[in-house]
Design a protein around this motif. Structure first.
Motif, PDB file in Angstrom:
ATOM      1  N   LYS A 108       0.828  -1.215   0.000  1.00 62.23           N
ATOM      2  CA  LYS A 108       0.000   0.000   0.000  1.00 62.23           C
ATOM      3  C   LYS A 108       0.864   1.268   0.000  1.00 62.23           C
ATOM      4  O   LYS A 108       0.646   2.187   0.814  1.00 62.23           O
ATOM      5  CB  LYS A 108      -0.953   0.007   1.203  1.00 62.23           C
ATOM      6  N   GLU A 109       1.817   1.291  -0.908  1.00 60.95           N
ATOM      7  CA  GLU A 109       2.753   2.413  -0.955  1.00 60.95           C
ATOM      8  C   GLU A 109       2.024   3.741  -1.148  1.00 60.95           C
ATOM      9  O   GLU A 109       2.441   4.781  -0.621  1.00 60.95           O
ATOM     10  CB  GLU A 109       3.744   2.190  -2.114  1.00 60.95           C
ATOM     11  N   GLU A 110       0.913   3.680  -1.909  1.00 59.80           N
ATOM     12  CA  GLU A 110       0.190   4.908  -2.250  1.00 59.80           C
ATOM     13  C   GLU A 110      -0.367   5.624  -1.026  1.00 59.80           C
ATOM     14  O   GLU A 110      -0.712   6.803  -1.095  1.00 59.80           O
ATOM     15  CB  GLU A 110      -0.927   4.590  -3.253  1.00 59.80           C
ATOM     16  N   LEU A 111      -0.433   4.952   0.115  1.00 58.29           N
ATOM     17  CA  LEU A 111      -0.968   5.598   1.308  1.00 58.29           C
ATOM     18  C   LEU A 111       0.068   6.497   1.980  1.00 58.29           C
ATOM     19  O   LEU A 111      -0.271   7.275   2.866  1.00 58.29           O
ATOM     20  CB  LEU A 111      -1.459   4.544   2.297  1.00 58.29           C
ATOM     21  N   GLY A 112       1.319   6.356   1.582  1.00 58.23           N
ATOM     22  CA  GLY A 112       2.339   7.264   2.088  1.00 58.23           C
ATOM     23  C   GLY A 112       2.751   7.013   3.529  1.00 58.23           C
ATOM     24  O   GLY A 112       3.291   7.900   4.179  1.00 58.23           O
ATOM     25  N   ALA A 113       2.514   5.816   4.036  1.00 57.75           N
ATOM     26  CA  ALA A 113       2.898   5.538   5.424  1.00 57.75           C
ATOM     27  C   ALA A 113       4.393   5.220   5.543  1.00 57.75           C
ATOM     28  O   ALA A 113       4.926   5.210   6.637  1.00 57.75           O
ATOM     29  CB  ALA A 113       2.075   4.383   5.977  1.00 57.75           C
TER      30      ALA A 113
END
Lengths: 300, 243
Positions: free
Chosen positions: A285-290
């Motif tokens: 879930k890289e797109e979540l920016g965590a």
């Protein structure tokens, strides 16, 4: 005269019912406080404890474990090392889904035996798909199955952790070696962090963990594997009671295929650095920016 | 390098003033440790030498299993390894090798075993290797795995990530892969978590301590090849016998 009596009667009945309802409603508060010692109630936040306070707290927790569980344990406070940033990588090509990591976590971290809890959830995934909604975490058949791959998911120790930001009481935070921890004695159990975590990595203690004295791992630390009280959130700490003393995490040692790689991101000679530099790693879930510190890769 | 790190930091400070120190460690990656002298670690990394490399588990007269060194039989018996073609079962192989499952690509015995000295292995460049040094033999073909192994990214390990804090023990190829049938089989997984939403299957209701004590054991239980691997399956119980 009779009308007045009726009114009085109704008033009296109403007041009695109201008082009973109120007493019932606040009953849990009294139950809760009867389990709570005065010292525990007055304890400061972990980061505000002086060394003397901390010693007192650790001694009290050890005594409470002895009293409630009948086990002699050592609860330490292990601080991050300088020049160490932990990172973890997992090879999805070699993971066979045997759940040995989850089992080792269960034992190492003194999880509730009844629910067979663990910080690691192993998903059985359809090859060619990354839809974790379709992943099955409760499979119980010989592994690996053809056409499937297995993805263990635990706390990703994000550098931009959504879970710590939502905590209304700052009971969870990121330590300087990258591990996100919880002060179990400060947590109010609101479960906001559990909802905020995109990786479903946090667990809530619905009940006080059930665990027999001989099964308790006595090597404990305040921020990691000491037995959690009821009503607080817990999470993977990369076994900080082990890793901050230089040892490997329990899940890695248990892995029979060597799919797991752990080490210091600041050490250019470390195994984890070699993997990051030579394998095509990705994060979930890289797109979540965590910005997770837990990396996955395939061999090919 | 320092200038780059500085400009990156400056950029981060100007560009996103609210981002605090998230990811600051990444800038340190290439500056902090790069120029430090490499210190030899205090502790060693050792590779296990599985019993399997020291002989074969053979049935003992008392019904048990005994570990027999290769030389015990092959000191007298001369075998012509190179003539044997690989087959899944080799009924013509006598004694303790009966029932040996062989499924390792298109290899035959002499690709790995030294025909002149059956207690030794033979590399592709015709050097004779003691069986205990099988790692070198395996790595001739399995270069990618060997590279990964050398960098700690293949094969299980136990001990310390920090070799200045304690030693580390690595698995040998043969700990996990039967050299005669190296593919991983299927295994029975550890039991799943019991969520409030997942009903507990009746046969698992009593699970608990039995698995807990088992967690740091040798490896998962092979559900397919237990009988097939009979000559290797009793490695744990086998006793050492010197020729």
């Amino acid at each position: 005269m009779s009308a007045l009596n009726r009114r009085r009667l109704l008033k009296g009945a109403g007041a009695t019912l109201g008082a009973l309802a109120f007493a019932k409603a606040i009953e849990p508060v009294f139950e809760f406080t009867s389990n709570l010692s005065g010292d525990e109630f007055l304890q400061k936040h972990y980061r505000e404890l002086s060394p003397d306070d901390l010693r007192t707290v650790l001694a009290r927790l050890e005594a409470e474990t002895k009293e409630k569980y009948g086990a002699d344990v050592t609860i330490r406070d292990i601080r991050p090392q300088d020049g160490v940033q932990f990172g973890y990588a997992l090879n999805l090509s070699t993971c066979i889904g045997c759940r040995r990591c989850a089992e080792a976590c269960h034992v190492e971290n003194n999880h509730d035996r009844k629910t067979h809890q663990s910080y690691i959830r192993v998903f059985e995934m359809q090859q060619g798909s990354f839809d974790m909604e379709q992943g099955d975490a409760t499979y119980d058949h010989p592994v690996p199955q053809p056409g499937r791959y297995y993805m263990p998911v635990q706390c990703q120790q994000c550098d931009n952790p959504p879970c710590t930001k939502v905590c209304p009481v700052e009971a969870t935070w990121k330590e300087k070696d990258g591990i996100v921890v919880v002060d179990y004695n400060w947590c109010i159990g609101c479960r906001y962090c559990e909802a905020a975590c995109p990786y479903h990595a946090r667990r809530f203690n619905w009940e006080a963990p059930e665990i027999s004295a001989e099964e308790i791992n006595p090597n404990q630390s305040y921020l990691s594997n000491r037995i959690r009280p009821q009503g607080v959130v817990e999470k993977c700490t990369f076994c900080l009671h082990r890793t901050r003393t230089g040892a490997l995490p329990a899940c890695l040692e248990a892995c029979p295929t060597g799919a797991r790689v752990f080490g210091n991101l600041l050490d250019p000679d470390s195994e984890i650095r070699w993997v990051l530099e030579n394998k095509r790693v990705f994060v979930l879930k890289e797109e979540l920016g965590a910005r997770p510190r837990f990396f996955y890769f395939f061999d090919v | 390098m320092h200038a780059l790190a500085f400009s990156l930091t400056a950029l981060a400070l100007v560009g996103c003033p609210q981002s605090e120190d998230h990811g600051a460690w990444r800038a340190e990656l290439f500056t902090e440790r790069e120029n430090e002298p490499r210190i030899e670690p205090t502790f060693d990394e050792t590779i296990r030498t599985p019993d399997r490399l020291r002989g074969i588990a053979a049935p003992a007269p008392d019904g048990g299993v005994v570990r027999v060194a290769c030389f015990t039989c092959h000191g007298i018996l001369q075998v012509e390894l190179s003539t044997r073609a690989p087959t899944p079962l080799q009924p013509d192989v006598l004694g303790p090798h009966v029932g040996l499952l062989f499924d390792h690509g298109t290899l035959d015995c002499a690709h790995c075993h030294d025909p002149a000295d059956p207690s030794h292995l033979r590399t592709a460049d015709a050097r004779s290797l003691p069986t205990t040094e099988a790692l070198e033999l395996c790595s001739q073909c399995h270069g990618l795995q060997w590279t990964d192994f050398q960098h700690g990214a293949h094969g299980g390990m136990r001990g310390h990530w920090d070799l200045n804090a304690g030693p580390r023990e690595r698995n040998h190829c043969v700990d996990c892969h039967d050299p005669h049938r190296p593919a991983f089989g299927q295994y029975r997984p550890m039991p799943p978590p019991r969520d409030r939403f997942v009903p507990t299957p009746p046969h698992r209701a009593n699970h608990g301590a039995d698995h807990a004590s088992d967690a740091h054991g040798e490896g998962p239980h092979d559900v397919q090849g237990e009988e097939a691997q009979d000559d290797e399956a009793h490695d744990d119980e086998a006793q050492e016998e010197t020729p």
